[in-house]
Write a protein that holds these residues in place. Structure first.
Motif, PDB file in Angstrom:
ATOM      1  N   LEU A  11       0.777  -1.123  -0.149  1.00 20.59           N
ATOM      2  CA  LEU A  11       0.018   0.047   0.146  1.00 20.59           C
ATOM      3  C   LEU A  11       0.902   1.537  -0.027  1.00 20.59           C
ATOM      4  O   LEU A  11       0.736   2.237  -0.729  1.00 20.59           O
ATOM      5  CB  LEU A  11      -1.014  -0.028   1.242  1.00 20.59           C
ATOM      6  CG  LEU A  11      -2.133  -0.952   1.137  1.00 20.59           C
ATOM      7  CD1 LEU A  11      -2.695  -1.261   2.510  1.00 20.59           C
ATOM      8  CD2 LEU A  11      -3.161  -0.347   0.179  1.00 20.59           C
ATOM      9  N   HIS A  12       2.033   1.139   0.890  1.00 26.89           N
ATOM     10  CA  HIS A  12       2.748   2.321   0.813  1.00 26.89           C
ATOM     11  C   HIS A  12       3.592   2.466  -0.525  1.00 26.89           C
ATOM     12  O   HIS A  12       3.744   3.823  -1.062  1.00 26.89           O
ATOM     13  CB  HIS A  12       3.789   2.092   1.924  1.00 26.89           C
ATOM     14  CG  HIS A  12       3.391   2.608   3.355  1.00 26.89           C
ATOM     15  ND1 HIS A  12       2.680   3.601   3.731  1.00 26.89           N
ATOM     16  CD2 HIS A  12       2.955   1.374   4.299  1.00 26.89           C
ATOM     17  CE1 HIS A  12       2.442   3.566   4.973  1.00 26.89           C
ATOM     18  NE2 HIS A  12       2.635   2.287   5.186  1.00 26.89           N
ATOM     19  N   ARG A  15       0.835   4.138  -2.799  1.00 29.07           N
ATOM     20  CA  ARG A  15       0.681   5.440  -2.601  1.00 29.07           C
ATOM     21  C   ARG A  15       1.844   6.194  -3.216  1.00 29.07           C
ATOM     22  O   ARG A  15       1.642   7.505  -3.784  1.00 29.07           O
ATOM     23  CB  ARG A  15       0.586   5.716  -1.001  1.00 29.07           C
ATOM     24  CG  ARG A  15       0.640   7.108  -0.699  1.00 29.07           C
ATOM     25  CD  ARG A  15       0.543   7.323   0.933  1.00 29.07           C
ATOM     26  NE  ARG A  15      -0.547   6.888   1.672  1.00 29.07           N
ATOM     27  CZ  ARG A  15      -0.343   5.713   2.538  1.00 29.07           C
ATOM     28  NH1 ARG A  15       0.562   5.231   2.637  1.00 29.07           N
ATOM     29  NH2 ARG A  15      -1.704   5.287   2.904  1.00 29.07           N
ATOM     30  N   LEU A  19       1.393   9.304  -6.006  1.00 34.89           N
ATOM     31  CA  LEU A  19       1.987  10.429  -5.631  1.00 34.89           C
ATOM     32  C   LEU A  19       3.184  11.193  -6.463  1.00 34.89           C
ATOM     33  O   LEU A  19       3.094  12.462  -6.686  1.00 34.89           O
ATOM     34  CB  LEU A  19       2.199  10.707  -3.921  1.00 34.89           C
ATOM     35  CG  LEU A  19       1.201  10.501  -2.919  1.00 34.89           C
ATOM     36  CD1 LEU A  19       1.814  10.498  -1.464  1.00 34.89           C
ATOM     37  CD2 LEU A  19       0.343  11.669  -3.155  1.00 34.89           C
ATOM     38  N   VAL A  36      -5.829  10.337  -3.094  1.00 31.66           N
ATOM     39  CA  VAL A  36      -5.005   9.266  -3.146  1.00 31.66           C
ATOM     40  C   VAL A  36      -5.169   8.383  -1.653  1.00 31.66           C
ATOM     41  O   VAL A  36      -5.419   7.211  -1.539  1.00 31.66           O
ATOM     42  CB  VAL A  36      -3.577   9.729  -3.007  1.00 31.66           C
ATOM     43  CG1 VAL A  36      -2.737   8.426  -2.779  1.00 31.66           C
ATOM     44  CG2 VAL A  36      -3.240  10.396  -4.345  1.00 31.66           C
ATOM     45  N   GLU A  37      -5.410   9.271  -0.386  1.00 33.92           N
ATOM     46  CA  GLU A  37      -5.692   8.552   0.695  1.00 33.92           C
ATOM     47  C   GLU A  37      -6.969   7.507   0.580  1.00 33.92           C
ATOM     48  O   GLU A  37      -6.623   6.608   1.463  1.00 33.92           O
ATOM     49  CB  GLU A  37      -5.497   9.585   1.845  1.00 33.92           C
ATOM     50  CG  GLU A  37      -4.317  10.290   2.068  1.00 33.92           C
ATOM     51  CD  GLU A  37      -2.923   9.197   2.178  1.00 33.92           C
ATOM     52  OE1 GLU A  37      -3.240   8.045   2.895  1.00 33.92           O
ATOM     53  OE2 GLU A  37      -1.958   9.339   1.666  1.00 33.92           O
ATOM     54  N   SER A  39      -8.238   6.382  -1.774  1.00 35.37           N
ATOM     55  CA  SER A  39      -8.149   5.140  -2.337  1.00 35.37           C
ATOM     56  C   SER A  39      -7.379   4.049  -1.526  1.00 35.37           C
ATOM     57  O   SER A  39      -7.796   2.885  -1.801  1.00 35.37           O
ATOM     58  CB  SER A  39      -7.463   5.292  -3.725  1.00 35.37           C
ATOM     59  OG  SER A  39      -7.157   4.092  -4.580  1.00 35.37           O
ATOM     60  N   VAL A  40      -6.256   4.378  -1.139  1.00 34.17           N
ATOM     61  CA  VAL A  40      -5.521   3.592  -0.339  1.00 34.17           C
ATOM     62  C   VAL A  40      -6.262   2.942   0.800  1.00 34.17           C
ATOM     63  O   VAL A  40      -6.156   1.780   0.978  1.00 34.17           O
ATOM     64  CB  VAL A  40      -4.267   4.278   0.078  1.00 34.17           C
ATOM     65  CG1 VAL A  40      -3.575   3.261   1.474  1.00 34.17           C
ATOM     66  CG2 VAL A  40      -3.502   4.506  -0.815  1.00 34.17           C
ATOM     67  N   VAL A  61      -4.812   1.808  -7.506  1.00 39.35           N
ATOM     68  CA  VAL A  61      -4.763   3.133  -6.877  1.00 39.35           C
ATOM     69  C   VAL A  61      -4.840   4.331  -7.974  1.00 39.35           C
ATOM     70  O   VAL A  61      -5.360   5.417  -7.742  1.00 39.35           O
ATOM     71  CB  VAL A  61      -3.696   3.420  -5.957  1.00 39.35           C
ATOM     72  CG1 VAL A  61      -3.618   4.866  -5.521  1.00 39.35           C
ATOM     73  CG2 VAL A  61      -3.921   2.425  -4.682  1.00 39.35           C
TER      74      VAL A  61
END
Length: 124
Positions: A11-12, A15, A19, A36-37, A39-40, A61
């Motif tokens: 996930l990181h 992201r 980004l 974005v957050e 979606s994550v 994402v």
């Protein structure tokens, strides 16, 4: 929450890649980062249900953010390849798979990997 699990790491990474592309296109303001957050958060549930899909997270994402941006702001990312016709957005391919890329469907070319728009848009 354990940030060292493979799912959290995936996930990181997703992201960070999205980004990076938003920053490359100079659209990474607070409202967009919130997309974005969102979606994550949604994809965290999804990948917990299907851990084998972790490799698909960057593309998913990216698509989620692209869809949210279209609804609120317009097309993103605009194709840097085509210099003729109406401006159009790049697509993510594969739609569900590992190693997602931004592609121009009109020209039929891969433009960049998700997370790699910086050099294409003139940023390093």
């Amino acid at each position: 929450m354990d940030h060292t699990t493979p799912l959290e790491q995936a996930l990181h990474v997703a992201r960070a890649l999205v980004l990076a592309d938003l920053a490359a296109g100079e659209v990474a303001d607070a409202d967009v980062v919130s997309l974005v957050e969102d979606s994550v958060t949604h994809r965290r549930w999804w990948v917990e249900q299907w851990p084998e899909g972790a490799d698909y997270l960057p593309g998913l994402v990216a698509q989620d953010v692209q869809d949210s941006l279209l609804e609120k702001y317009g097309r993103w990312p605009l194709c840097p390849v085509c210099n003729h016709g109406d401006p159009h957005a790049l697509d993510v391919e594969p739609e569900l798979g590992p190693d997602p890329h931004w592609v121009c469907s009109e020209a039929g070319v891969r433009v960049a990997a998700v997370g790699g728009l910086g050099p294409v848009l003139g940023l390093r």
